[in-house]
Design a protein around this motif. Structure first.
Motif, PDB file in Angstrom:
ATOM      1  N   ASP A  57     -51.319  26.611 -24.390  1.00 49.19           N
ATOM      2  CA  ASP A  57     -50.004  26.824 -25.413  1.00 49.19           C
ATOM      3  C   ASP A  57     -49.182  27.556 -24.322  1.00 49.19           C
ATOM      4  N   ASP A  58     -48.293  26.937 -23.626  1.00 49.34           N
ATOM      5  CA  ASP A  58     -47.394  27.649 -22.775  1.00 49.34           C
ATOM      6  C   ASP A  58     -46.261  28.687 -23.416  1.00 49.34           C
ATOM      7  N   ALA A  59     -45.952  28.109 -24.615  1.00 48.93           N
ATOM      8  CA  ALA A  59     -45.148  29.307 -25.370  1.00 48.93           C
ATOM      9  C   ALA A  59     -45.712  30.582 -25.883  1.00 48.93           C
ATOM     10  N   ARG A  60     -47.210  30.396 -26.302  1.00 50.64           N
ATOM     11  CA  ARG A  60     -47.739  31.372 -26.791  1.00 50.64           C
ATOM     12  C   ARG A  60     -48.567  32.296 -25.706  1.00 50.64           C
ATOM     13  N   ASN A  61     -48.600  31.627 -24.399  1.00 51.43           N
ATOM     14  CA  ASN A  61     -49.589  32.146 -23.345  1.00 51.43           C
ATOM     15  C   ASN A  61     -51.053  32.452 -23.835  1.00 51.43           C
ATOM     16  N   GLU A  62     -51.490  31.410 -24.496  1.00 53.67           N
ATOM     17  CA  GLU A  62     -52.731  31.410 -24.905  1.00 53.67           C
ATOM     18  C   GLU A  62     -53.447  29.978 -24.843  1.00 53.67           C
ATOM     19  N   GLN A  64     -56.423  27.413 -26.878  1.00 51.40           N
ATOM     20  CA  GLN A  64     -57.126  26.919 -27.901  1.00 51.40           C
ATOM     21  C   GLN A  64     -58.267  26.032 -27.262  1.00 51.40           C
ATOM     22  N   ARG A 106     -59.639  30.826 -29.591  1.00 48.50           N
ATOM     23  CA  ARG A 106     -58.343  31.257 -28.960  1.00 48.50           C
ATOM     24  C   ARG A 106     -58.685  32.409 -28.089  1.00 48.50           C
ATOM     25  N   ALA A 108     -56.216  34.846 -25.067  1.00 46.21           N
ATOM     26  CA  ALA A 108     -54.928  35.105 -24.143  1.00 46.21           C
ATOM     27  C   ALA A 108     -55.108  34.573 -22.860  1.00 46.21           C
ATOM     28  N   PRO A 110     -52.309  35.181 -20.178  1.00 46.37           N
ATOM     29  CA  PRO A 110     -50.992  35.692 -19.628  1.00 46.37           C
ATOM     30  C   PRO A 110     -50.548  35.419 -18.424  1.00 46.37           C
ATOM     31  N   ARG A 173     -51.604  30.606 -14.049  1.00 51.00           N
ATOM     32  CA  ARG A 173     -50.391  30.868 -14.859  1.00 51.00           C
ATOM     33  C   ARG A 173     -49.406  31.972 -14.056  1.00 51.00           C
TER      34      ARG A 173
END
Length: 181
Positions: A57-62, A64, A106, A108, A110, A173
Motif C-alpha cells: 500500500d503505497d499511500a499508507r507506506n505499509e 499487508q 501488516r 510498515a 517506510p 521504497r
C-alpha cells in the motif's frame, strides 16, 4: 511443477476478482486442491505450494501479507534488518488441515527501506559440511543485494549444485515510491 502452474494460472484469474488477500489465498488453495485431485486419479503424487502473498500500500507506506509456509520477508534499511512478525500458515493445498485460517498481517514499509523476498532455494543452499546458508548473517552488504546474495550462496555451497530454484527480489521504497530490482 504442475501444482506451481496451477497456482500461477489461478493467481492471474483470482487477483482480478478477489478484493481481499484472504479471498485470494482461498482461491489459490482451492486450485492446488483441484490439481491434487486430478493427479491423484492418475496415480501421481500430491503436492503443496508455499507462497507469500503481499499487497504493498503505497499511500499508507505499509505491506499487508499472508505467509503460507514460505520464507519470511526481510525489511532492510541502512542500519538494521527486521523480519516482520507474520504468522506462517499452512502451504497451499493443506489449508484444510490447519487449525486456523490464513490471516493477513501488516507491517510498515517506510521510505528509504528495501523489502527482501527469497525462495527457500536460497535458505536451503548447503555448504560441503551440510550447514544451511545463513541468510540472516549475510544481509548487510552492497546495493545490488539479489546479485550479491546469489553469488555468495553459490560460493557458500561450493561445488554442490542447488537442489531447488533460487529467486531473490528486492522492492525498494525510495522516499516517494516503490521500484523493483
Amino acid at each position: 511443477m504442475g501444482a506451481a502452474f496451477a497456482v500461477l494460472g489461478s493467481f492471474r484469474e483470482a487477483a482480478h476478482r478477489e478484493p481481499t488477500l484472504t479471498g485470494l489465498v482461498d482461491a489459490l488453495d482451492a486450485s492446488v486442491v483441484r490439481h491434487n485431485s486430478y493427479v491423484a486419479r492418475r496415480g501421481d503424487d500430491e503436492r503443496f505450494v508455499t507462497v507469500l502473498i503481499l499487497n504493498i500500500d503505497d499511500a499508507r507506506n505499509e505491506v499487508q501479507a499472508i505467509n503460507c509456509g514460505h520464507v519470511p520477508p526481510h525489511l532492510l534499511d541502512a542500519d538494521s534488518v527486521i523480519t516482520p512478525p507474520l504468522d506462517s500458515g499452512a502451504p497451499l493445498g493443506l489449508a484444510a488441515l490447519a487449525a486456523e485460517p490464513a490471516t493477513p498481517g501488516r507491517f510498515a514499509f517506510p521510505g528509504g527501506t528495501a523489502l527482501l523476498l527469497t525462495t527457500d532455494g536460497l535458505t536451503e543452499s548447503r555448504a560441503a559440511d551440510g550447514a544451511f546458508y545463513p541468510l540472516d548473517e549475510r544481509l548487510a552488504g552492497p546495493g545490488d543485494l539479489p546479485r550479491a546474495l546469489n553469488e555468495d550462496a553459490h560460493a557458500y555451497a561450493g561445488k554442490a549444485a542447488p537442489h531447488d530454484d533460487v529467486a531473490i527480489l528486492t522492492v525498494r521504497r525510495p522516499h516517494r515510491s516503490c521500484t523493483l530490482s
